[in-house]
Design a protein around this motif. Structure first.
Motif, PDB file in Angstrom:
ATOM      1  N   LEU A 169       0.781  -1.142   0.098  1.00 41.89           N
ATOM      2  CA  LEU A 169      -0.011   0.016   0.046  1.00 41.89           C
ATOM      3  C   LEU A 169       0.612   1.175   0.021  1.00 41.89           C
ATOM      4  CD1 LEU A 169      -2.824  -1.017   2.721  1.00 41.89           C
ATOM      5  CD2 LEU A 169      -3.027  -0.528   0.213  1.00 41.89           C
ATOM      6  N   ILE A 170       1.906   1.329   0.995  1.00 44.95           N
ATOM      7  CA  ILE A 170       2.778   2.476   1.020  1.00 44.95           C
ATOM      8  C   ILE A 170       3.581   2.633  -0.499  1.00 44.95           C
ATOM      9  CG2 ILE A 170       4.783   3.436   2.209  1.00 44.95           C
ATOM     10  CD1 ILE A 170       3.732   1.646   4.687  1.00 44.95           C
ATOM     11  N   ILE A 171       4.017   1.613  -0.876  1.00 44.61           N
ATOM     12  CA  ILE A 171       4.733   1.607  -1.986  1.00 44.61           C
ATOM     13  C   ILE A 171       3.909   2.373  -3.241  1.00 44.61           C
ATOM     14  CG2 ILE A 171       5.976   0.168  -3.798  1.00 44.61           C
ATOM     15  CD1 ILE A 171       7.023  -1.378  -1.822  1.00 44.61           C
ATOM     16  N   THR A 172       2.637   1.711  -3.383  1.00 50.03           N
ATOM     17  CA  THR A 172       1.771   2.127  -4.469  1.00 50.03           C
ATOM     18  C   THR A 172       1.584   3.557  -4.304  1.00 50.03           C
ATOM     19  OG1 THR A 172       0.938   0.091  -4.578  1.00 50.03           O
ATOM     20  CG2 THR A 172      -0.492   1.754  -5.534  1.00 50.03           C
ATOM     21  N   GLU A 173       1.057   4.111  -2.982  1.00 49.74           N
ATOM     22  CA  GLU A 173       0.706   5.388  -2.859  1.00 49.74           C
ATOM     23  C   GLU A 173       2.057   6.370  -3.074  1.00 49.74           C
ATOM     24  OE1 GLU A 173      -1.926   7.107  -2.217  1.00 49.74           O
ATOM     25  OE2 GLU A 173      -1.023   8.948  -1.500  1.00 49.74           O
ATOM     26  N   LEU A 174       3.195   5.725  -2.679  1.00 49.80           N
ATOM     27  CA  LEU A 174       4.357   6.708  -2.882  1.00 49.80           C
ATOM     28  C   LEU A 174       4.680   6.884  -4.592  1.00 49.80           C
ATOM     29  CD1 LEU A 174       6.568   7.870  -1.428  1.00 49.80           C
ATOM     30  CD2 LEU A 174       7.988   5.977  -1.689  1.00 49.80           C
ATOM     31  N   ARG A 175       4.308   5.823  -5.321  1.00 48.58           N
ATOM     32  CA  ARG A 175       4.438   5.808  -6.621  1.00 48.58           C
ATOM     33  C   ARG A 175       3.604   6.794  -7.432  1.00 48.58           C
ATOM     34  NH1 ARG A 175       5.326   0.586 -10.162  1.00 48.58           N
ATOM     35  NH2 ARG A 175       6.151   1.760 -11.739  1.00 48.58           N
ATOM     36  N   GLU A 176       2.514   6.923  -6.708  1.00 50.18           N
ATOM     37  CA  GLU A 176       1.326   7.974  -7.346  1.00 50.18           C
ATOM     38  C   GLU A 176       1.743   9.429  -7.036  1.00 50.18           C
ATOM     39  OE1 GLU A 176      -2.682   7.151  -6.452  1.00 50.18           O
ATOM     40  OE2 GLU A 176      -2.761   5.531  -7.604  1.00 50.18           O
ATOM     41  N   ARG A 177       2.490   9.484  -5.791  1.00 50.17           N
ATOM     42  CA  ARG A 177       2.823  10.864  -5.315  1.00 50.17           C
ATOM     43  C   ARG A 177       4.243  11.277  -6.263  1.00 50.17           C
ATOM     44  NH1 ARG A 177       1.580  11.723   1.003  1.00 50.17           N
ATOM     45  NH2 ARG A 177      -0.459  10.985   0.983  1.00 50.17           N
ATOM     46  N   LYS A 178       5.260  10.457  -6.260  1.00 46.80           N
ATOM     47  CA  LYS A 178       6.563  10.669  -6.710  1.00 46.80           C
ATOM     48  C   LYS A 178       7.001   9.622  -7.821  1.00 46.80           C
ATOM     49  CE  LYS A 178       7.781  12.640  -2.236  1.00 46.80           C
ATOM     50  NZ  LYS A 178       8.854  12.664  -1.263  1.00 46.80           N
ATOM     51  N   PRO A 179       6.368   9.541  -8.898  1.00 45.96           N
ATOM     52  CA  PRO A 179       6.441   8.500  -9.860  1.00 45.96           C
ATOM     53  C   PRO A 179       7.946   8.530 -10.340  1.00 45.96           C
ATOM     54  CG  PRO A 179       5.005  10.117 -10.680  1.00 45.96           C
ATOM     55  CD  PRO A 179       5.124  10.462  -9.433  1.00 45.96           C
TER      56      PRO A 179
END
Ligand code: ARG
Length: 596
Positions: A169-179
């Protein structure tokens, strides 16, 4: 040292056997009528049935046999057949002298120290600690300290929740914020930056956002599941992110636990057990313990004597993923290999009791844990608010532990400042006041929790817990501070505390005797608190001891006593009381300030 009650029981038992009765009737208990006696034996009542005579015939004989005994001031046979005992002043004074000279203040260290793992704390990485984590940390730390005091080899393991969907979940959200972060570039083969691409406050925002999205957004959830799988499959960039998440989060957790005076020997997590999963599953299949049921791999753990339904322990889900129970079992494989413990104690919410029944049974059945290793779940009750419902913030949210502690620190600081106004000679400066407030606040919270039997729910009542009066942490600390202040006045007038060896004399008044009897119960209390993993017994004891001390203090002139020998005897009782109270609060996981 033997406990006082054992020494007394020995004498009474000898009297019973000396008169031709069975030894079992010599059992002595604390008096339930302290106005009449200090200890009592009701054995004559039961013996009368076996020996077919009136109970007082037996109690009379026993009282006579003990009349000249040097342990007792008086032994009374009371109709219908009770034996009331009072301890002789000299004997009690000698016992306390021996205690004072003993390194462990009379507690006998374990003859064969055990290796005990305590699994407590159990925080989840990337989520802030909330009030639900308080009890595990506070009770676990105390249970650990008690076992250490008893001389065992104790290892506290925080057992981080660092495995599973939350990481994806964290990795996915981080990817959306800082692709554009290099961690997401699969063609990247260089080294990853040492600096984490987020701060703790970002991380604490990322997780709840991601968790919220996964509930409403199917594609987000799928992406998170995939990221979890890729992470567990060893994707480099994700592994590097995981270690950043761990570092940032663990640094913050350590700071929080430090503030709670909670310390772990091991900072292992669920992920450390994963390498043991494949071998363990293989073994369970090979030896025929595991079978398929509705697509999942399970081990049956029900037993004929069960009165309620115990479902099978699920080892692997139908998609082959491991679960909470898989991780706990693999952790046991790891612990047996690395530490070979005699006992593993888990501190987790009582609502997890079925999980632990399944895991423990499965671990025994499959031979992961031998019969010689004890597995214990201390299931604690819920911490409720004044409304009797699980503790929440004013607006109904989950309370962060840090904020709760801050609130209590502030409340305590106000009280200490008020107290200071009343006692103008106390010149506590701002820095000391803040430090003292923290020390007292921690005692308020921990004592408030630990004074309840762990398994029970309790009401977290800040007003009551922070009160300087009644059965509270601050009251105990206040008593210690009072003793410290008398002792420093004694020293200021030239008294030498280190020269008080053997100064304890028989009690001269009832308050003093009561204090001395209370002090003498220290070893029995600690032994039973250890046996039953029950810190609340230590709380009940120090409340009794503090009351006994304050009663004595109220009745007795101490520093103005003119008889020098008597004064020395009082001062040495004060020293012993202080040492015992301090040993107890250390086992509860808090400490006392010098003044407050
Ligand atoms: N992390 C878990 C939770 O938040 C608690 C872990 C308890 N320990 C264990 N070995 N299962 O509920």
């Amino acid at each position: 040292m033997k406990t006082l009650i054992d020494l007394i029981t020995e004498q009474v038992t000898n009297a019973f056997t000396g008169q031709g009765y069975d030894a079992k009737y010599g059992k002595v208990t604390l008096s339930n009528r302290p106005d009449l006696c200090e200890y009592q034996c009701n054995g004559a009542m039961a013996a009368a049935k076996e020996y077919k005579c009136a109970p007082f015939m037996i109690s009379d004989k026993i009282a006579q046999a003990l009349a000249e005994n040097e342990l007792f001031e008086s032994v009374e046979s009371v109709k219908p057949g009770f034996i009331n005992l009072k301890v002789k002043g000299e004997f009690l004074a000698d016992y306390l002298k021996e205690m004072a000279a003993d390194e462990k203040l009379s507690v006998s260290a374990a003859k064969e120290p055990k290796t005990i793992i305590i699994d407590y704390g159990g925080p989840n990485v990337a989520k802030p600690l909330h009030v639900g984590h308080l009890r595990s940390a506070v009770i676990g730390e105390s249970v650990k300290r008690i076992a250490k005091f008893m001389g065992h080899n104790v290892i506290g393991d925080v057992h981080l929740g660092d495995w599973g969907l939350q990481m994806g979940l964290i990795i996915t959200e981080l990817r959306e914020r800082k692709p554009d972060l290099v961690y997401f570039d699969e063609s990247y083969t260089g080294e990853y930056p040492k600096e984490a691409p987020f701060t703790i406050s970002e991380l604490e925002d990322i997780y709840p956002t991601a968790s919220g999205k996964s509930k409403s957004d199917e594609s987000f959830k799928e992406a998170a599941l995939l990221a979890t799988k890729e992470l567990q499959g060893g994707r480099r960039g994700y592994q590097a992110l995981l270690s950043h998440i761990m570092n940032v989060s663990v640094t913050d957790l350590k700071r929080n636990y430090e503030n709670l005076n909670v310390h772990f020997e091991l900072w292992k997590g669920e992920s450390d057990a994963q390498p043991y999963v494949p071998g363990m599953v293989e073994m369970m299949k090979e030896k025929g313990f595991a079978h398929m049921s509705e697509g999942a791999l399970v081990v049956d753990v029900k037993e004929d004597t069960d009165t309620k339904e115990i479902p099978p322990c699920i080892i692997l889900k139908s998609d082959g993923a491991s679960l909470y129970s898989t991780t706990d079992l693999a952790t046991l494989v790891m612990r047996m290999k690395e530490n070979n413990p005699d006992r593993v104690i888990y501190l987790a919410d009582a609502r997890q009791s079925m999980h632990f029944i399944q895991v423990f049974r499965c671990a025994r059945k499959t031979g992961i844990v031998p019969d010689t290793t004890e597995l214990v779940h201390i299931g604690f009750g819920t911490m409720n608010g004044k409304d009797g419902k699980p503790f929440k913030t004013r607006d109904g949210g989950v309370m962060r532990l840090e904020y709760l502690l801050k609130e209590i620190d502030d409340e305590m600081l106000n009280k200490i400042k008020e107290n200071q106004k009343e006692k103008e000679n106390l010149n506590i400066d701002e820095a000391e006041a803040e430090q003292t407030a923290k020390t007292v606040a921690l005692a308020a919270v921990k004592y408030g929790d630990l004074s309840n039997q762990a398994s029970k729910d309790y009401i977290f009542d800040i007003d009551r817990f922070t009160s300087f009066e009644g059965n509270t942490g601050p009251y105990i600390l206040y008593t210690i501070v009072r003793i410290k202040s008398i002792l420093s006045k004694y020293e200021a007038k030239g008294g030498d505390i280190s020269a008080l060896k053997d100064a304890i004399m028989p009690a001269v008044n009832a308050g003093q005797k009561n204090l001395m009897l209370s002090l003498a119960k220290f070893n029995a209390t600690i032994e039973s608190a250890y046996e039953e993993s029950a810190p609340h017994k230590i709380c009940a004891y120090i409340y009794e001891l503090a009351n006994a001390f304050n009663g004595f203090y109220h009745d007795t002139k101490i520093l103005s006593e003119e008889n020098e020998e008597l004064k020395k005897s009082y001062i040495s009782l004060l020293v012993l009381t202080k040492e015992i109270l301090e040993a107890c609060i250390d086992m509860l996981g808090f400490s006392a300030p010098d003044r407050m």
